[in-house]
Design an enzyme around this catalytic site. Structure first.
Site, PDB file in Angstrom:
ATOM      1  N   ARG A 178       4.014  13.816   1.553  1.00  0.00           N
ATOM      2  CA  ARG A 178       5.238  13.587   2.450  1.00  0.00           C
ATOM      3  C   ARG A 178       6.258  14.921   2.301  1.00  0.00           C
ATOM      4  NH1 ARG A 178       9.444   8.428   2.735  1.00  0.00           N
ATOM      5  NH2 ARG A 178       7.528   8.072   4.274  1.00  0.00           N
TER       6      ARG A 178
ATOM      7  N   HIS B  56       4.950  10.662  11.770  1.00  0.00           N
ATOM      8  CA  HIS B  56       4.832   9.847  10.634  1.00  0.00           C
ATOM      9  C   HIS B  56       3.631   8.806  11.220  1.00  0.00           C
ATOM     10  CE1 HIS B  56       5.135   7.195   7.302  1.00  0.00           C
ATOM     11  NE2 HIS B  56       6.574   6.836   7.528  1.00  0.00           N
TER      12      HIS B  56
ATOM     13  N   GLN C  88       2.945   5.133   9.970  1.00  0.00           N
ATOM     14  CA  GLN C  88       3.751   4.118  10.452  1.00  0.00           C
ATOM     15  C   GLN C  88       3.348   3.761  11.608  1.00  0.00           C
ATOM     16  OE1 GLN C  88       6.605   2.990   8.610  1.00  0.00           O
ATOM     17  NE2 GLN C  88       6.188   1.553  10.167  1.00  0.00           N
TER      18      GLN C  88
ATOM     19  N   ASP D 196      15.046   3.620  15.085  1.00  0.00           N
ATOM     20  CA  ASP D 196      14.968   4.119  13.656  1.00  0.00           C
ATOM     21  C   ASP D 196      16.199   4.832  13.075  1.00  0.00           C
ATOM     22  OD1 ASP D 196      13.837   5.296  11.291  1.00  0.00           O
ATOM     23  OD2 ASP D 196      13.232   7.061  12.176  1.00  0.00           O
TER      24      ASP D 196
ATOM     25  N   CYS E 227      10.505   0.763  11.420  1.00  0.00           N
ATOM     26  CA  CYS E 227       9.865   1.104  10.144  1.00  0.00           C
ATOM     27  C   CYS E 227      10.480   1.118   9.080  1.00  0.00           C
ATOM     28  CB  CYS E 227       9.414   2.638  10.430  1.00  0.00           C
ATOM     29  SG  CYS E 227      10.994   3.725  10.238  1.00  0.00           S
TER      30      CYS E 227
ATOM     31  N   ARG F 218       1.513  -1.439   6.410  1.00  0.00           N
ATOM     32  CA  ARG F 218       1.132  -0.088   6.270  1.00  0.00           C
ATOM     33  C   ARG F 218       0.021  -0.201   4.929  1.00  0.00           C
ATOM     34  NH1 ARG F 218       5.360   3.609   5.982  1.00  0.00           N
ATOM     35  NH2 ARG F 218       3.715   4.843   5.052  1.00  0.00           N
TER      36      ARG F 218
HETATM   37  N1  NVA Z   1      12.926   8.945  10.542  1.00  0.00           N
HETATM   38  C1  NVA Z   1      13.029   8.637   9.189  1.00  0.00           C
HETATM   39  C2  NVA Z   1      11.901   7.700   8.712  1.00  0.00           C
HETATM   40  C3  NVA Z   1      11.886   7.156   7.500  1.00  0.00           C
HETATM   41  C4  NVA Z   1      10.777   6.166   7.176  1.00  0.00           C
HETATM   42  C5  NVA Z   1      13.181   9.812   8.084  1.00  0.00           C
HETATM   43  O1  NVA Z   1      12.324  10.620   8.248  1.00  0.00           O
HETATM   44  O2  NVA Z   1      14.006   9.706   7.174  1.00  0.00           O
HETATM   45  N1   CP Z   2       8.657   3.649   6.720  1.00  0.00           N
HETATM   46  C1   CP Z   2       8.514   4.195   5.502  1.00  0.00           C
HETATM   47  O1   CP Z   2       7.759   5.053   5.502  1.00  0.00           O
HETATM   48  O2   CP Z   2       9.255   3.893   4.311  1.00  0.00           O
HETATM   49  P1   CP Z   2       9.341   4.652   3.057  1.00  0.00           P
HETATM   50  O3   CP Z   2      10.198   5.854   3.572  1.00  0.00           O
HETATM   51  O4   CP Z   2       9.991   3.558   2.164  1.00  0.00           O
HETATM   52  O5   CP Z   2       7.802   5.245   2.660  1.00  0.00           O
END
Ligand code: NVA
Ligand code: CP
Length: 306
Positions: free
Chosen positions: A102, A129, A132, A223, A263, A291
């Site tokens: 990540r 992502h 997701q 989101d 998500c 997930r």
């Molecule tokens: N768009 C959000 C998704 C979190 C799962 C982010 O990147 O923080």
């Molecule tokens: N939706 C998602 O990826 O959640 P987290 O940021 O908690 O991993």
């Protein structure tokens, strides 16, 4: 060997194959049959951003498959002190069997992949992502909403919106994205999606009009307005996104039985009202649970393709 950095690299058939495998693994898990598809395999998980779902689902997932996970926070490993990513990739390739990262820029994943001799999975980047969206599509299929599907995404043109673009253009469904001005999806991602859409017959519509986007949609989704790394823009974003909350009124434009997906994490009173969230909590938490199942399927699938 394959990596999973974006849905862009996967065909419709491959995506459906992974979703089907996830369904099988989910059923086995529900029956408490934990088949050791990845016996003694080790998953390295590098996190340069926070996570609840991704971390827990990957860690539990590999354990249920007979393997084990290493949580590698970039604050704790030498990567965070400046060790090159390409060296980290070559070290981990000698010690673990699969890696999930990540991170911020998608190019970091691409660089790691270039030097890695083991499969790499994107656990979220600034631009995509994919895990997701596999879970989201699995949740849609489980409820039988995948026929003549129309999805409305209301909100920021971010990593989730981009992944919706990839999924829709690969699978071939209708996707309407409504963002405020200045928060549109990345042009290159949109153009790639429009290119794939020609083959899959997906219908992709981007606008600044949430009401139009949601009209008669079967699935409505959104989101956060403030993604990880954008904290300093919070106040400006919250102002700029006025009118984009998915509340009862907005859901009223969708089909009567429309699903609402998120998500997570969700910020009630901003991108979604508490009422809409709680009314749809069953599908939202199924989506979160999926997930786990879908990522188990991805790990097994990648292991079978090495
Ligand atoms: N768009 C959000 C998704 C979190 C799962 C982010 O990147 O923080
Ligand atoms: N939706 C998602 O990826 O959640 P987290 O940021 O908690 O991993």
């Amino acid at each position: 060997m394959r990596h999973f950095l974006t849905l862009k690299d996967f065909s419709k058939e491959e995506i459906l194959e992974i979703i089907a495998l996830a369904g099988k693994i989910k059923q086995e898990t529900k029956n408490r049959e934990y088949k050791p598809y990845l016996k003694e395999k080790v998953l390295g998980m590098i996190f340069e951003k926070s996570s609840t779902r991704t971390r827990v689902s990957f860690e539990v997932g590999i354990y249920q498959l007979g393997g084990t996970a290493l949580f590698l926070s970039s604050d704790d490993i030498q990567l965070g002190r400046g060790e090159p990513l390409k060296d980290t990739a070559r070290v981990l390739s000698r010690m673990v069997d699969i890696v999930m990262i990540r991170t911020f820029r998608q190019e970091r994943l691409e660089e790691f992949a270039k030097y890695s001799t083991i499969p790499l999975i994107n656990g979220l980047s600034d631009i995509y992502h994919p895990m997701q969206l596999l879970a989201d599509y699995m949740t849609i299929c489980e409820r039988g909403y995948n026929d003549n599907l129309s999805v409305a995404y209301v909100g920021d043109g971010n990593n989730i919106a981009h992944s919706w673009l990839m999924l829709a253009s690969k699978i071939g469904f209708e996707l309407r994205i409504a963002t405020p001005k200045g928060y549109e999806a990345d042009k290159k991602v949109l153009n790639d999606a429009l290119e794939f859409a020609k083959m899959s017959k997906a219908k992709i519509i981007v606008s600044h009009n949430p009401k139009e986007a949601v009209k008669d949609a079967q699935v409505v989704t959104t989101d956060t307005w403030v993604s990880m790394g954008q904290e300093s823009e919070k106040v400006k974003r919250q102002n700029d996104f006025q009118g984009f909350i998915v509340d009862k009124k907005m859901m009223g434009y969708a089909q009567k039985e429309a699903m609402f997906l998120h998500c997570l994490p969700a910020y009630r009173g901003f991108e979604v009202s508490d009422e809409v969230f709680e009314e749809h909590s069953e599908e939202i938490f199924d989506e979160a649970e999926n997930r786990l199942h879908v990522q188990k399927a991805v790990m097994v699938w990648l292991d079978r393709h090495r």
